[in-house]
Design an enzyme around this catalytic site. Structure first.
Site, PDB file in Angstrom:
ATOM      1  N   HIS A 154       0.821  -1.209   0.000  1.00 32.06           N
ATOM      2  CA  HIS A 154       0.000   0.000   0.000  1.00 32.06           C
ATOM      3  C   HIS A 154       0.856   1.260   0.000  1.00 32.06           C
ATOM      4  O   HIS A 154       0.467   2.274  -0.584  1.00 32.06           O
ATOM      5  CB  HIS A 154      -0.943  -0.015   1.208  1.00 32.06           C
ATOM      6  CG  HIS A 154      -2.136  -0.874   0.997  1.00 32.06           C
ATOM      7  ND1 HIS A 154      -2.909  -1.362   2.019  1.00 32.06           N
ATOM      8  CD2 HIS A 154      -2.698  -1.362  -0.144  1.00 32.06           C
ATOM      9  CE1 HIS A 154      -3.904  -2.082   1.526  1.00 32.06           C
ATOM     10  NE2 HIS A 154      -3.786  -2.101   0.219  1.00 32.06           N
TER      11      HIS A 154
ATOM     12  N   GLU B  40     -14.917   8.397 -36.820  1.00 25.91           N
ATOM     13  CA  GLU B  40     -14.017   7.303 -36.458  1.00 25.91           C
ATOM     14  C   GLU B  40     -13.793   6.320 -37.598  1.00 25.91           C
ATOM     15  O   GLU B  40     -12.922   5.457 -37.483  1.00 25.91           O
ATOM     16  CB  GLU B  40     -14.594   6.535 -35.261  1.00 25.91           C
ATOM     17  CG  GLU B  40     -14.786   7.387 -34.022  1.00 25.91           C
ATOM     18  CD  GLU B  40     -15.582   6.653 -32.956  1.00 25.91           C
ATOM     19  OE1 GLU B  40     -14.947   6.071 -32.056  1.00 25.91           O
ATOM     20  OE2 GLU B  40     -16.820   6.659 -33.039  1.00 25.91           O
TER      21      GLU B  40
ATOM     22  N   ASP C 188      -9.619   5.070 -33.314  1.00 24.42           N
ATOM     23  CA  ASP C 188     -10.368   4.178 -34.210  1.00 24.42           C
ATOM     24  C   ASP C 188     -10.186   4.566 -35.668  1.00 24.42           C
ATOM     25  O   ASP C 188     -10.115   3.698 -36.542  1.00 24.42           O
ATOM     26  CB  ASP C 188     -11.854   4.187 -33.838  1.00 24.42           C
ATOM     27  CG  ASP C 188     -12.187   3.154 -32.767  1.00 24.42           C
ATOM     28  OD1 ASP C 188     -11.483   2.137 -32.687  1.00 24.42           O
ATOM     29  OD2 ASP C 188     -13.136   3.379 -31.998  1.00 24.42           O
TER      30      ASP C 188
ATOM     31  N   CYS D  56     -10.626  14.201 -30.266  1.00 23.87           N
ATOM     32  CA  CYS D  56     -10.668  13.679 -28.901  1.00 23.87           C
ATOM     33  C   CYS D  56      -9.859  12.402 -28.744  1.00 23.87           C
ATOM     34  O   CYS D  56      -9.829  11.807 -27.673  1.00 23.87           O
ATOM     35  CB  CYS D  56     -12.112  13.439 -28.452  1.00 23.87           C
ATOM     36  SG  CYS D  56     -12.976  12.167 -29.398  1.00 23.87           S
TER      37      CYS D  56
END
Length: 859
Positions: free
Chosen positions: A472, A710, A734, A781
């Site tokens: 941790h 895309e 894409d 984007c």
């Protein structure tokens, strides 16, 4: 408890099948178990490596991969134990069964031995679930909490339901059988897909049977189906008898064929039957070099500061059990309050790593073994502080002694919790150390609380002789961007305070006594990076305008509220892509319209009324199916029903999302964006649905609607699509793979899927020209928007908006401000004539170098 259970119900107590912290089933990071689709029960985070029987009974099912089995008690309760998450894909490696199907077992008998190290590194999790598979046999579940001891601790009490009268029988209606279904799940019908099937089967009143060859099983029983051992490419049928038999077959058959929520991909490569042990890390022969394990990346210079926990004086004798027990309970309560406040604070800051760790510490404080261990000493006349210290030290030592770094690392969490309570018992505050600036902390180990409280203004990094990359403390170091090394050579503890060092967190090396030249070079690099970042943050709120005043909006790609909270502070001018899939994936049923509206509204309020919020509608398909939306298997899901095509086929789901977005629209400048659009018809059909729902809700203002570009078809048809769309956003990831016919995840070809390929850049140019002809704006984007070398090209191509990861906003805005529009346009024209991505990248590197040289000369 149900009112009809007037008489006392029989109880069945299940003993811990493993040692380790008990984890509520709801906290298991897998919706199949967390949502109790398999059944109710508990989970254990194991610190032992032999699964034992929690009760007496008979082994009625042992999976061929040996990661799961069922013990049926004499009362008829089916107790399913499942070691780890996604362990079925290990195909038996790491598991050694100690029993066979049909064996009779007693409580505590060994069932399965397993290699925790191997499983921890090759599966999603070691968490082991103990679940009642036939929940109808149980009226009430009474789970325990704390840390369990294998074969000893009572972890789950079951109040058994009254026995059924046995007068059932088939419902009215005949028996019908489905067509043959080929199983395409890579690991067959293991626990997760089986749970999805059973949860759906239970919605029907008909008797449902799964048939494989000459064998069959109750389709409403997880254990029964798993007992069929249905594997990849097996052929099965469903037989239904009852009033809703036809409806059941029509629902369940396509659900099974679609994979029950799993991707229908090829099996993973075989894993070695006996993984070779990792060679011991050698000690350095160089006296000025210490070796360890990379815990958190980064390169820093500093001076050693030895951090040691001072021993606290404890009064051994107490004032009697009642007084000391009350003191202990008060100290635990105060510690619980502190941890609850810490957890809440971290959640508000969206610091999920720290919140999860401190929440787990709260669970440890409820551990009955820790408390009872202390009370045993209190009854002998010892003080609360003495008893508590002895109890948590014993538990921590037991964990630390395990031959497993992942499990041994959890000893530090017990020490952390133990010291917190001890401080309250002794009235000792955590000491405030006078740590000098540029300190590199050296310690045997750091607790999570130690790490979380590090003052980054003086501490530049740390090294521990204990711990590991999975501890941790290491997780927190990475989340806090503090370079760190774990498991460093123990001679680090002998280094004098003030020793000059270079900490290389990437390579797990600590260099002692660096030369002045080495130190100066590293500090120069650090200073440049820090100064640049500081200037970018200082100017983050300013608009991104080129040197000649051309504005480019810089917005964020986000996946939830936590991301949205950082957008305004880092200068984001809005959200260019909200990936709404986070609301739909990893769950057994679709989010409600109200649930969606609440989330969109929360994000909108966070952004405020003057920023754009672009919500992409659900973008899933055959490559990432939804458990609650069955789809037939596709040979190539990337070319099948996904994105807008799925939206238009699953209109109820799509309409609910549209309504949720429209309801949240008044809170900000909200836009809807459709994914994977390839034709004007798709866009018109989707827009028509939006208009219908807007009118039904009585919303008067129009909803701005755009598309993701895309696929090459959308780019080529951009001028026509721009007549219908309000904006475009280019998804370069894409678009690149569809243009180049390369799967960006392909192990051999992925490097060729470069968005700076001239073919992709020409499609971006075509998209911008088509949109601008009709006065529509264009954003990018995809990943290309966040590449600083690509910024001048995108600006030169006429892109109006760059949507990037939240942390990248300041640097991308700064990159825009360094450009001039004429130079960007000339650069874009130049690279469009090139033939390869390598040529383009080489030219961009030269362009950046020239700009840097000119900037240096001007300075």
């Amino acid at each position: 408890m149900p009112a009809k259970a007037a008489q006392a119900l029989r109880s069945l107590v299940l003993i811990a099948p493993l040692s380790g912290p008990i984890v509520p089933l709801e906290k298991v990071p897998d919706p199949t178990f967390a949502q109790k689709m398999v059944g109710d029960g508990i989970a254990i985070d194991p610190t032992s490596e032999v699964l034992v029987s929690p009760c007496r009974g008979r082994v009625t099912q042992l999976h061929s991969s040996c990661h799961a089995l069922t013990v049926t008690t004499p009362e008829g309760v089916e107790v399913l134990m499942h070691i780890g998450l996604d362990t079925v894909t290990l195909k038996g490696t790491g598991f050694t069964p100690r029993v066979s199907e049909g064996d009779t077992v007693s409580c505590g008998d060994p069932l399965i031995a397993f290699d925790a190290d191997y499983i921890a590194h090759n599966a999603a999790s070691l968490l082991t679930m103990m679940i009642v598979a036939n929940g109808e046999a149980v009226a009430e579940y009474l789970p325990a909490a704390g840390i369990a001891r294998s074969g000893e601790t009572r972890v789950l009490e079951l109040k058994l339901a009254q026995e059924a009268d046995g007068t059932g029988g088939d419902a009215a209606g005949g028996s019908i059988v489905s067509d043959e279904i080929v199983i395409l799940n890579p690991a067959g019908l293991h626990a997760r897909p089986t749970a999805v099937l059973v949860s759906k089967a239970k919605l029907f009143s008909s008797e449902l049977r799964l048939i494989k060859g000459t064998n069959e099983a109750n389709a409403k029983s997880v254990v029964a189906i798993m007992g069929l051992e249905v594997k990849l490419h097996d052929k099965i049928r469903i037989r239904a008898s009852g009033e809703d038999a036809r409806k059941a077959l029509d629902t369940l058959a396509p659900l099974i064929a679609s994979g029950l929520g799993e991707s229908l991909h090829a099996l993973p490569p075989e894993k070695p039957a006996t993984p070779p042990p990792a060679p011991p890390r050698p000690a350095s022969e160089d006296p000025d070099l210490l070796l360890g394990v990379s815990a958190s990346p980064g390169l820093v210079t500093g001076h050693v500061f030895q951090l040691r926990h001072e021993a606290v004086h404890l009064e051994e004798e107490g004032q009697g059990f009642e007084v000391e027990n009350q003191n202990l309970l008060w100290a635990i309560a105060d510690s619980q309050k502190e941890l609850a406040e810490l957890t809440d604070t971290m959640r508000k800051r969206a610091d999920t790593d720290k919140a999860a760790i401190f929440s787990a510490h709260q669970e440890l404080l409820d551990d009955p073994e820790l408390i009872e261990g202390a009370r045993r000493l209190l009854r002998q006349g010892k003080s609360a502080a003495y008893g508590w210290n002895a109890s948590f030290s014993e538990q921590a030592a037991a964990l630390a002694g395990l031959n497993n770094e992942l499990l041994a690392g959890r000893a530090n969490d017990i020490r952390d919790v133990g010291r917190r309570v001890l401080n309250h018992l002794t009235g000792t505050d955590t000491p405030t150390l006078a740590i000098p600036k540029n300190a590199v902390l050296i310690a045997e180990d750091l607790t999570p609380s130690d790490t979380a409280s590090i003052d980054k203004s003086v501490v530049v990094g740390f090294c521990t002789t204990g711990g590991s990359a999975t501890s941790h403390a290491s997780i927190l170091a990475r989340s806090m961007s503090i370079p760190a090394i774990a498991a460093i050579e123990r001679r680090a503890l002998d280094l004098p305070d003030g020793t000059a060092v270079v900490l290389d967190g990437d390579r797990g090396q600590l260099r002692l006594n660096p030369t002045e030249t080495e130190t100066a070079e590293i500090r120069l690099i650090q200073d440049r990076v820090a100064a640049t970042r500081a200037m970018e943050l200082l100017e983050a709120a300013k608009e991104a305008r080129t040197l000649d005043g051309h504005r480019v909006k810089v917005v964020a790609n986000i996946g939830g509220v936590a991301d949205a909270e950082d957008v305004p502070a880092l200068g984001g001018e809005g959200v260019g892509l909200l990936r709404s899939e986070f609301l739909f994936l990893q769950r057994a049923s679709a989010p409600t319209e109200d649930e969606q509206e609440g989330m969109y509204a929360a994000i909108a309020r966070t952004l405020g009324p003057d920023r754009d919020l672009v919500v992409r509608t659900l973008d899933v398909g055959g490559d990432k199916p939804l458990a609650y939306m069955p789809m037939p298997p596709e040979v190539n899901p990337f070319l099948g029903v996904r994105g807008i095509r799925l939206n238009l086929l699953g209109t109820d789901l799509f309409r609910a999302q549209v309504r949720a977005v429209v309801r949240a629209a008044p809170l900000t400048r909200l836009h809807l964006m459709f994914p994977m659009v390839s034709s004007v018809t798709e866009l018109k059909d989707a827009k028509a649905i939006v208009e219908e729902e807007r009118e039904r809700l009585g919303v008067t203002s129009p909803v701005r609607v755009g598309i993701m570009v895309e696929v090459p078809a959308a780019a080529v048809l951009a001028e026509g699509l721009a007549r219908e769309a309000d904006f475009f956003s280019i998804g370069t990831n894409d678009l690149t793979q569809y243009t180049l016919a390369i799967d960006r995840g392909h192990p051999r070809l992925a490097a060729m899927a470069d968005a700076l390929n001239p073919a992709v850049l020409r499609l971006i140019e075509t998209t911008v020209m088509g949109a601008h002809k009709h006065g529509k704006w264009v954003g990018v984007c995809g990943g290309l928007a966040g590449e600083i070398p690509a910024v001048p090209v995108l600006v030169g191509l006429g892109v109006d908006e760059l949507s990037v990861s939240v942390s990248s906003i300041p640097s991308i805005k700064a990159a825009v401000r360094r450009q001039s529009l004429p130079a960007c346009r000339a650069l874009a024209t130049e690279v469009l004539s090139m033939l390869t991505a390598a040529e383009v990248r080489e030219r961009l590197a030269a362009f950046a170098a020239d700009a840097a040289a000119k900037e240096g000369a001007d300075a």
